[in-house]
Each structure stands twice: as C-alpha cells, then as structure tokens.
Design an enzyme around this catalytic site. Sequence first.
Site, mmCIF file in Angstrom:
data_model
loop_
_atom_site.group_PDB
_atom_site.id
_atom_site.type_symbol
_atom_site.label_atom_id
_atom_site.label_comp_id
_atom_site.label_asym_id
_atom_site.label_seq_id
_atom_site.Cartn_x
_atom_site.Cartn_y
_atom_site.Cartn_z
ATOM 1 N N HIS A 35 0.819 -1.215 0.000
ATOM 2 C CA HIS A 35 0.000 0.000 0.000
ATOM 3 C C HIS A 35 0.854 1.268 0.000
ATOM 4 C CE1 HIS A 35 0.449 -0.008 4.517
ATOM 5 N NE2 HIS A 35 0.419 1.298 4.322
ATOM 6 N N ASP A 63 0.160 -7.401 1.412
ATOM 7 C CA ASP A 63 0.639 -6.049 1.700
ATOM 8 C C ASP A 63 2.165 -5.995 1.783
ATOM 9 O OD1 ASP A 63 0.294 -3.340 1.963
ATOM 10 O OD2 ASP A 63 0.074 -3.386 4.142
ATOM 11 N N SER A 102 4.626 2.898 7.912
ATOM 12 C CA SER A 102 4.347 1.703 7.114
ATOM 13 C C SER A 102 5.533 1.358 6.224
ATOM 14 C CB SER A 102 3.113 1.934 6.240
ATOM 15 O OG SER A 102 1.951 2.021 7.017
#
Length: 327
Positions: free
Chosen positions: A71, A101, A180
Amino acid sequence: MAETLSGPDRSHEEQAALDSYSRIITAVAAELTPKVAALSVAHRRARGRFVVGTGSAVVFTDDGFLLTNAHVVGGSDAGTAAFADGTTTPFHVVGADPLSDLAVVRADGPTPPPARLGEADALRVGQLVVAVGNPLGLVGSVTAGVVSALGRSLPAGAGRATRVIDDVVQTDATLHPGSSGGALATADGSVVGINTAIADVGLGLAIPVNDTSRKIIAALLSTGRVRRAYLGVSGTPAPLPPPLRARTGHRVGLRVVEVVPASPAARAGLRDGDLLLTADGEPVESAQALQRLMLEDAIGRPLALTALRGEALVDVIAVPAELVADD
C-alpha cells in the site's frame, strides 16, 4: 524477618535495568536506522492529479533491494528513497502483492548494508521489540514496546479478490503515518516484521517475517508477482456433531456459506450448507486454514475435499484455478 531491599539498593537495581533497556534500544537503533529508507511515491489521482505519499522500506539485500508495504507503493512504478545519512536515490518497483501487503523495490543507486531478517514465529507475547521508520516523513525515528499479541489476522484486498493475512504481529510500539514499510526488530536487531497498520492509539500491526512471507518475497524478486490458487468458496467455523467429533478428534469444521457459481468448488459439487472437514487430508477449521493451501503449487492440481452433508460424508475432487486480482 524477611530481608527487604533498602531504598538506595532498589534505586540502583532499577537504574541498572533502565540502563540495560536503553542500551538495547540504542544498539538496535544504531544497527537499523541507516538501513531503513524514507520513501516518497507519487500516486495518480482522478483528473490526472498526483499526490505524493510517504512510507518506509528496509534494505534486505546487498544489491539494493528493499522491502516495504504494497500500500506504500500503490500503483506507482518508481519513487525516491532517502537514507538517514542524507543520501537519496531513485528506486523502481520490482513487484507488489496487495493480498499480503508486501512489496519489493530496488534502488537505482548505492544503499547501506542490508538488515538481517529474523523469524517472527519465534516471537513471544511480552517480548521487547523496536520499530524503526520514518513517520510523517521524519527520517530515522525509533520507538520501542512489546509484542502485545500474536496470531492476529488482517484483511487485505486487490479489486474483488480478498484474503486474510495470517499471524500478524501486534505491538504497542508507537506507529504513525509514514511508519508503514518500516522495520519491527527484536533486541538483537533482527527484523521480524514489516510495520503495516495503525489499528488504534498505541496499537500497531506488522506483517511477520516467516516462511510464508519469504516465499512471497522470493516470488516478487523472481517474477514481480505472486500467483495464488482459487477455490471459490467462503465459510465460517462451525462445531462438528458430537459423534463425528469423537470419531475424528476434531471439534470444528468450515460451514460453507457461499459457493461462487462456475468456480472450482461449484464444479466439484460443493454446496451451500456443507460442513467442510478436510482438504488434502488436512483438517479445515477456518477459512484461513483453507487459504493456506491456496498457493501457486495448488493451481491446476486436484484437491481432495471431504464434507458433511446432512448426515452423510461426501468426498469431492476440486481443481483450483489461478486467482485473478482485478485492478
């Protein structure tokens, strides 16, 4: 009378413990901060607009490959990586897998030596972990906490295709937007997770580094994509009838709630309401258990399924097809 520690002795021990804790965090930070890049990625939006997103990535090979979240890169094919020493380099996306992911990118310029990948399956609840990333675009930020839970599940999707990421690591190490793709590491500096989500204040989630994720990373490196099998069935755990429970030694099966028309499961003869007991001889107690079998090597290979239909056991053979994730 039982001996008790005096005030000064107690303070000395507490200070020694704090010093030891600080030394661990400092050592991990010194080891990993140079190896975690801040990524800047341009994402195309409606009407031709571009929005710049940020994230983190971990150098994991000595020839410039970095591991991050799918993402973070989204649908982009390139971006810029900045390191803690002030150097920057363009990168290109090697492959991304939204259903786990995870993504692999490669720097087009020099990178620091790689981080060591550890093994998340060896983690224990309460174990010290350190998160290294670039929250809010601030390069080289470090937070520490503990593993607060293991075995969490995280839904992921790509178009109409969905799956559940298993064995996600939950930590109370503080994460912020931009974290992230950063590293979650143990006290020895081994990276055991890729930070992926902020579930709530004081609650972060990381994709585990384990055998499953290593296979995904290997596929991204070799082909830029991950192939998965597709059966076309969804279900929910349901208890086995007592006689069957005593006979098999298992307590739960997977109650089929939907069979996708024209899917491999439909062609095999599975029906809504069937209680799926085994797949390929292995117990099926959850949708995740069935999902774990849907790897590349299952595509086109006959899969034996046993289900309870009414009071009868039914054996069918399904041939999983390749899962197509629509953009």
